[in-house]
Design an enzyme around this catalytic site. Structure first.
Site, PDB file in Angstrom:
ATOM      1  N   LYS A 130       8.440  -5.638  12.077  1.00 27.23           N
ATOM      2  CA  LYS A 130       7.413  -4.593  12.126  1.00 27.23           C
ATOM      3  C   LYS A 130       7.356  -4.061  13.558  1.00 27.23           C
ATOM      4  CE  LYS A 130       2.445  -4.182  10.963  1.00 27.23           C
ATOM      5  NZ  LYS A 130       1.322  -4.939  10.367  1.00 27.23           N
ATOM      6  N   SER A 193       7.831  -3.472   6.469  1.00 25.43           N
ATOM      7  CA  SER A 193       8.568  -4.719   6.289  1.00 25.43           C
ATOM      8  C   SER A 193       8.638  -5.131   4.819  1.00 25.43           C
ATOM      9  CB  SER A 193       7.905  -5.846   7.082  1.00 25.43           C
ATOM     10  OG  SER A 193       7.809  -5.519   8.444  1.00 25.43           O
ATOM     11  N   THR A 210      -3.962  -9.066  10.461  1.00 28.93           N
ATOM     12  CA  THR A 210      -5.300  -9.292  10.987  1.00 28.93           C
ATOM     13  C   THR A 210      -6.229  -9.611   9.814  1.00 28.93           C
ATOM     14  OG1 THR A 210      -4.894  -7.717  12.740  1.00 28.93           O
ATOM     15  CG2 THR A 210      -7.185  -8.299  12.331  1.00 28.93           C
ATOM     16  N   GLY A 212      -5.026  -8.972   5.912  1.00 26.65           N
ATOM     17  CA  GLY A 212      -4.333  -8.450   4.737  1.00 26.65           C
ATOM     18  C   GLY A 212      -2.926  -7.903   4.936  1.00 26.65           C
ATOM     19  N   SER A 213      -2.471  -7.700   6.147  1.00 28.66           N
ATOM     20  CA  SER A 213      -1.220  -6.947   6.346  1.00 28.66           C
ATOM     21  C   SER A 213       0.057  -7.712   6.038  1.00 28.66           C
ATOM     22  CB  SER A 213      -1.138  -6.396   7.768  1.00 28.66           C
ATOM     23  OG  SER A 213      -2.047  -5.352   7.917  1.00 28.66           O
TER      24      SER A 213
END
Ligand SMILES: *[C@@H]1O[C@H](CO)[C@@H](O)[C@H](O)[C@H]1NC(C)=O
Ligand SMILES: *[C@@H]1O[C@H](CO)[C@@H](O)[C@H](O)[C@H]1NC(C)=O
Ligand SMILES: *[C@@H]1O[C@H](CO)[C@@H](O)[C@H](O)[C@H]1NC(C)=O
Ligand SMILES: *[C@@H]1O[C@H](CO)[C@@H](O)[C@H](O)[C@H]1NC(C)=O
Ligand SMILES: *[C@@H]1O[C@H](CO)[C@@H](O)[C@H](O)[C@H]1NC(C)=O
Ligand SMILES: *[C@@H]1O[C@H](CO)[C@@H](O)[C@H](O)[C@H]1NC(C)=O
Ligand SMILES: *[C@@H]1O[C@H](CO)[C@@H](O)[C@H](O)[C@H]1NC(C)=O
Length: 526
Positions: A130, A193, A210, A212-213
């Protein structure tokens, strides 16, 4: 090239793989001829070998060790496939930039493998990062977090996790796209990603979370993902990590982890990137020995374990999609059949307070500004001239053709963060409330009161929140797919969710540094 399991299609992929890996060096007519003439191996040698859409790290290592192909072949093949679908064809745009040094690095790693064997299971394996994870500029790539304000900026060096990947012999294939500033600025369509891993543009990927990503793209893309405990993987050189539309970025919540096509691949990557880093003092709190997470990959891992279902707030018949609920109930049966006791419900005592709390926003708004400004200040060079959040907001407004196309003008979250005045009493109170709600009277209380080994939920909805505010891990594997008749919903500009055929996942949650157990449980279920 549509995905298909038919034998002829499979053979086509094998041929295409070899063809792609050699088409730059030989102009020949026909893939088969190319493969057999350009390589000491033949198509027959690769019979039964999985295509690159699906190939696992272990399978690629077997092929590399046996000399069926090289890491140069792999990089060449992935580059060619990215070229076909990134900006051309379906134009999925998950890749921002390719590493101009990747082929050279692959050649060196191939030579080293011949002489002294492989350094680790990631030796010669391509990985996509990312683009908020820094890579040294001299290698040729940018680190932009998706913003033109950082184009051609010079970062101080590799991120801590990138140093570990290079030491292990991994090849940084390129940088994955992301919603601008990891979705902190506003509601922009995410792609990156998760998509790259899902459609086989690379073997494995790294994301950041942070709130949920990692978990949400894993959920949406039929992947296996690990959101590690904050402090298990270094955030040094990582320009935060955000997912939720409503909340920004924080040293207290950000973490770096793998998004892969199997729990085995994810465990291999986590074993490499976990560990202490003097440049991220949160990592100094982790246990002294980094576990080999591949040792957790045990089909019997759920035998005799107690798995709890925190239904209240997180799983309710009014809020959770019926097809997700049905698949989850089936998953509970599977968990039982694998030898575990399901404790249902096993609610978080703080569930209602978590749903109502805005403490996370208070913390992240403050953290975001401090960390963003620190990032700009640490750059060795930044041609855009932007040096802090206030100047970034002005840069976006001054460059609408780059940063504010129609329907993408929103900077409200930036503006909210810019208005904060540092770590004041309200900030510290909110930080303490988060710890209390997420950990002490949240995940840890549910585990302790019910004598549990882990908690289980569908990956969507509010599942990521308690772990986010506690800094605790989430391990996610595929659970199911939305049915054809699901109601298609808007999820912001240019984005719909859910939709027919869209995947969804199953998340295992636990206390801090419980990744080894969670990886085992997720593997047994997978
Ligand atoms: C990155 O993704 C966004 C959202 O899908 C897209 O608008 C943008 O064009 C992509 N960037 C590149 C360079 O492909
Ligand atoms: C960054 O991107 C620009 C534009 O694509 C490119 O010219 C440059 O070589 C890249 N790398 C660095 C380190 O700036
Ligand atoms: C890390 O260091 C900073 C300042 O250098 C300090 O304020 C903070 O408490 C430390 N955090 C941890 C988790 O040790
Ligand atoms: C679901 O909605 C019904 C009707 O509004 C309400 O009575 C019930 O309490 C709700 N259930 C949950 C679990 O929220
Ligand atoms: C923070 O959490 C506490 C405990 O639940 C709550 O009383 C308080 O209202 C919350 N603060 C915010 C800003 O939501
Ligand atoms: C902007 O959004 C509106 C409302 O959703 C839509 O009708 C319009 O087509 C969008 N414009 C562009 C250029 O995407
Ligand atoms: C979708 O189909 C299933 C099975 O045929 C049915 O039970 C369900 O009610 C349908 N859902 C909608 C939204 O039509």
């Amino acid at each position: 090239m549509a995905l298909s399991n038919s034998r002829s299609s499979r053979l086509f992929h094998l041929v295409a793989f070899i063809f792609i890996s050699s088409c730059f060096i030989t102009q020949l007519k026909g893939a088969r001829a190319t493969a057999e003439l350009a390589s000491s191996t033949t198509v027959d040698d690769l019979e039964g070998f999985p295509d690159l859409y699906e190939a696992s790290v272990m399978e690629l290592q077997e092929g590399l060790d046996a000399g069926l192909f090289t890491s140069v072949d792999l990089v060449t093949a992935y580059f060619a496939r990215i070229d076909e679908v990134n900006l051309k064809g379906p134009a999925l745009r998950p890749v921002l930039e390719l590493n101009p040094s990747a082929l050279q690095q692959a050649a060196a790693l191939d030579a080293e493998r011949k002489v002294s064997g492989k350094r680790s299971l990631l030796h010669g394996i391509p990985i996509l990062l990312k683009d908020n994870i820094a890579t040294i500029a001299s290698e040729g790539m940018n680190t932009t977090a998706g913003s033109f304000s950082l184009l051609r900026s010079i970062v101080p060096g590799d991120a801590g996790v990138v140093k570990k990947l290079r030491e292990a012999g991994a090849i940084i294939l390129g940088k994955a796209n992301l919603s601008e500033f990891a979705e902190f600025r506003g509601n922009l369509p995410p792609v990156g990603s998760g998509v790259s891993a899902s459609i086989g543009l690379v073997t494995v990927t790294l994301g950041t979370e942070t709130d949920g990503s990692i978990t949400c793209p894993t959920d949406h893309n039929n992947l296996a993902g690990i959101k590690p405990t904050v402090g298990l993987t270094s955030r040094a050189g990582v320009l935060y990590a955000m997912a939720s539309k409503v909340i920004p970025i924080s040293e207290h919540q950000d973490t770096v982890g793998p998004l892969c096509r199997s729990m085995t691949d994810a465990a291999i990557v986590l074993s490499v990137i976990a560990g202490k880093d003097p440049n991220d003092n949160f990592t100094l709190a982790q246990p002294n020995v980094v576990p080999d997470y591949t040792q957790a990959l045990n089909k019997g891992a759920l035998v005799g374990k107690r798995i709890g279902v925190p239904r209240e707030v997180f799983l309710n018949p009014n809020g959770t999609d019926p097809s997700v609920l049905a698949a989850f109930e089936e998953a509970l049966d599977t968990i039982r059949s694998l030898g575990a006791t399901v404790v249902d419900p096993a609610n978080l005592p703080s569930a209602q307070q978590i749903a109502a709390s805005k403490n996370e926003t208070v913390v992240l708004d403050v953290d975001f500004k401090i960390q963003l400004n620190a990032w700009f200040a640490a750059l060795i060079e930044n041609p855009s001239g932007v040096r802090n959040l206030a100047e970034l907001i002005a840069f976006d407004n001054a460059n609408p053709e780059l940063e504010e196309p129609t329907n993408f003008t929103d900077q409200s979250e930036f503006i909210e963060s810019e208005a904060t005045t540092g770590m004041n009493a309200q900030y510290f109170a909110s930080l303490a409330f988060d710890r209390e709600l997420g950990a002490t009277s949240g995940i840890d209380a549910a585990l302790k009161e019910n004598n549990l080994d882990a908690l289980l939920l569908p990956a969507g909805g509010l599942t990521t929140v308690p772990a986010a505010i506690a800094g605790y891990p989430i391990v996610t594997v595929p659970l199911g797919f939305y049915p054809e008749n699901v109601t298609i919903d808007s999820a912001g500009p240019l984005t719909v969710y859910p939709a027919p055929g869209v995947p969804f996942g199953l998340s295992f949650l636990g206390t801090g540094f419980s990744e080894f157990d969670l990886v085992g449980f997720a593997y047994a279920y997978e």
